[in-house]
Write a protein that holds these residues in place. Sequence first.
Motif, short mmCIF file in Angstrom:
data_model
loop_
_atom_site.label_atom_id
_atom_site.label_comp_id
_atom_site.label_asym_id
_atom_site.label_seq_id
_atom_site.Cartn_x
_atom_site.Cartn_y
_atom_site.Cartn_z
N VAL A 299 0.91 -1.23 0.08
CA VAL A 299 0.12 0.03 -0.17
C VAL A 299 0.82 1.14 -0.21
O VAL A 299 0.55 2.10 -0.82
CB VAL A 299 -0.95 -0.04 1.16
CG1 VAL A 299 -1.45 1.32 1.59
CG2 VAL A 299 -2.06 -1.06 1.09
N ARG A 303 1.67 1.53 -3.76
CA ARG A 303 0.52 2.18 -4.11
C ARG A 303 -0.71 1.01 -4.68
O ARG A 303 -1.16 1.59 -5.50
CB ARG A 303 0.63 3.52 -4.95
CG ARG A 303 1.88 4.21 -4.60
CD ARG A 303 1.62 5.00 -3.22
NE ARG A 303 2.68 5.94 -2.78
CZ ARG A 303 2.82 7.29 -3.19
NH1 ARG A 303 2.00 7.89 -4.04
NH2 ARG A 303 4.01 7.78 -3.07
N THR A 304 -0.90 0.11 -4.22
CA THR A 304 -1.66 -0.95 -4.59
C THR A 304 -2.90 -0.76 -3.61
O THR A 304 -2.79 0.12 -2.53
CB THR A 304 -0.98 -2.57 -4.58
OG1 THR A 304 -0.88 -2.80 -3.01
CG2 THR A 304 0.14 -2.31 -5.23
N SER A 305 -4.11 -1.22 -3.98
CA SER A 305 -5.08 -1.63 -3.60
C SER A 305 -4.65 -2.45 -2.22
O SER A 305 -3.95 -3.18 -2.39
CB SER A 305 -6.28 -2.24 -4.17
OG SER A 305 -6.53 -1.13 -5.31
N HIS A 371 -9.88 0.20 -2.60
CA HIS A 371 -9.30 0.36 -3.72
C HIS A 371 -8.26 1.47 -3.92
O HIS A 371 -8.36 2.48 -3.02
CB HIS A 371 -10.33 0.65 -4.82
CG HIS A 371 -10.16 0.53 -6.26
ND1 HIS A 371 -9.37 1.66 -6.90
CD2 HIS A 371 -9.95 -0.30 -7.10
CE1 HIS A 371 -8.94 1.35 -8.02
NE2 HIS A 371 -9.39 0.06 -8.04
N ARG A 372 -7.22 1.58 -4.54
CA ARG A 372 -6.21 2.37 -4.44
C ARG A 372 -6.82 3.92 -4.71
O ARG A 372 -6.12 4.75 -4.22
CB ARG A 372 -5.09 2.10 -5.28
CG ARG A 372 -5.68 1.85 -6.91
CD ARG A 372 -4.20 1.55 -7.68
NE ARG A 372 -4.32 1.48 -8.92
CZ ARG A 372 -3.49 1.22 -10.11
NH1 ARG A 372 -2.32 0.81 -9.65
NH2 ARG A 372 -3.75 1.18 -11.39
#
Length: 395
Positions: A299, A303-305, A371-372
Motif C-alpha cells: 500500500v 501504491r496498490t489496493s 481500492h487504491r
Amino acid sequence: MARVSAAALTGRDQLASAGRLVVKVGSSSLTTPDGHLDPGRLDAVVALLAARRAAGTQVVLVSSGAIAAGIGPLGLAARPRDLATQQAAASVGQGLLVAHYTRAFAGHGLGVAQVLLTAEDTWRRGRYRNAHRALTRLLDLGVVPIINENDAVATDEIRFGDNDRLAALVSHLVHADALALLTDVDALYTGPPSRPGSRRVAHVQGPEDLAGLDVTARGSAVGTGGMVTKLDSVSIATQSGVPVVLTSAARAAEAFAGEDVGTWFAATGRRASIRLLWLAHAARTRGRLVLDDGAVRAVVERRTSLLPAGVTHVEGVFEAGDAVDLVDPLGVVVARGLVAYGSDEVPQLLGRSTGELRGALGPGWDRELVHRDDLVLVRRGRHRVPRDDRTTLGP
C-alpha cells in the motif's frame, strides 16, 4: 524559520490579482470579547470585501459567527460544548448573522446569498455538482455567497469540525485563485505570538518549512479552530493548487494589496480529487484494518489496493463506503481509505486470496477491501493526496 525565495516574494501578486477569492472570517474577528456579535467589526469586513468586489474580484465569504451570534439571545454564558445546544445556538444566530450581512453589503450596492453546507456537499458527486453549479451562478450574477456549515443539522460524523477546513474545501469547489484565512492573529509565528523571541513566518513554500514551529497554543474562546486546524486547512488548499494567506482582519486590506503581511503559503500541488482531500483531512474514521508487513509495503511503497489477504484484524463498526484507518502491526496509521465491505463482512475475508474468496463465496467477493483510488497515505502526521489531472469537477 521559513525560507524566503524570489518565487515566494512575488507569489503574493496572486492574491492581489485573483479573479475569484475565498475569504474565511473567524468568530473572533466578528464578536466582542464576551462572545456577542459586533456589527462594527462585521461592517469593517464587509467594506473590505466590497472594495475587492468593486475592483472586479468575485468574492466567496465563509463566515463563522452563527453560534456566537446565538449565545446572547439564548442567554448562554459562553459557547456551548454539547452538539444539541450548538445546533440550537446556530439556528438562532444564523438568521441574525445573515441579516447583518445583508444590511452591510446592501450599503455597498451588493446582494448576498446564504449557503449552508454539510461535509457531504463537498465530496458526494451529486451534491458537489449541485453546490458548484449554484455557487458559480451566484457569482456570475454578481452576488456574494455567504457560506457556513449547516450546524443545525450536521452531526459529529459528517461535520467539517471548523470553518477553516470548510473554506479550504470551498476554495477547491469554486475553483478559487486564492484563499484568505482571517483570524485573531496577524500571521503564523515560530511560537506563541506572546512568547518573547517568537518571529513571524512570512513565507511557507512547503511542509518542510513548518518543521520545528510551536503551533499548539489554543485559539479564542469564541471560535473552534486553533493554528493546528488552520495549518491542516492550508494543506488542503495548497495541495489542491490554491495559495493561501493567513492574517488578521485588521491587516487584510494590506494582504489583499499584495503587501508583506501575514503568512503566505505557496501552492504545492495541482488540482486533486475533492473526495480524497476530504478523506485525508476531514473524514472521521469509523474503524481500523490491521495490515501485515507485506500489505503495508504494497500500500505504502507500491501504491496498490488493499486486498483481504494482507489484513490480520478488523476493529470498529462500519458500513461499506465508510472511512477507516489502515494501520501497521504496531498500530501506526499508514493510510486511510473508503472500505468496500461492512465490518460484519470483513472477518470472513481476512487472510484469504481473491481466488479463494471467489471459489468459497462466489463472484463479487473477490474485490479489494480498499481500492487504491479510494485511499490516501498518512506519513508522520501528514496526509498525501494522489493527484488526478483528469479530475475537473468533483470526485
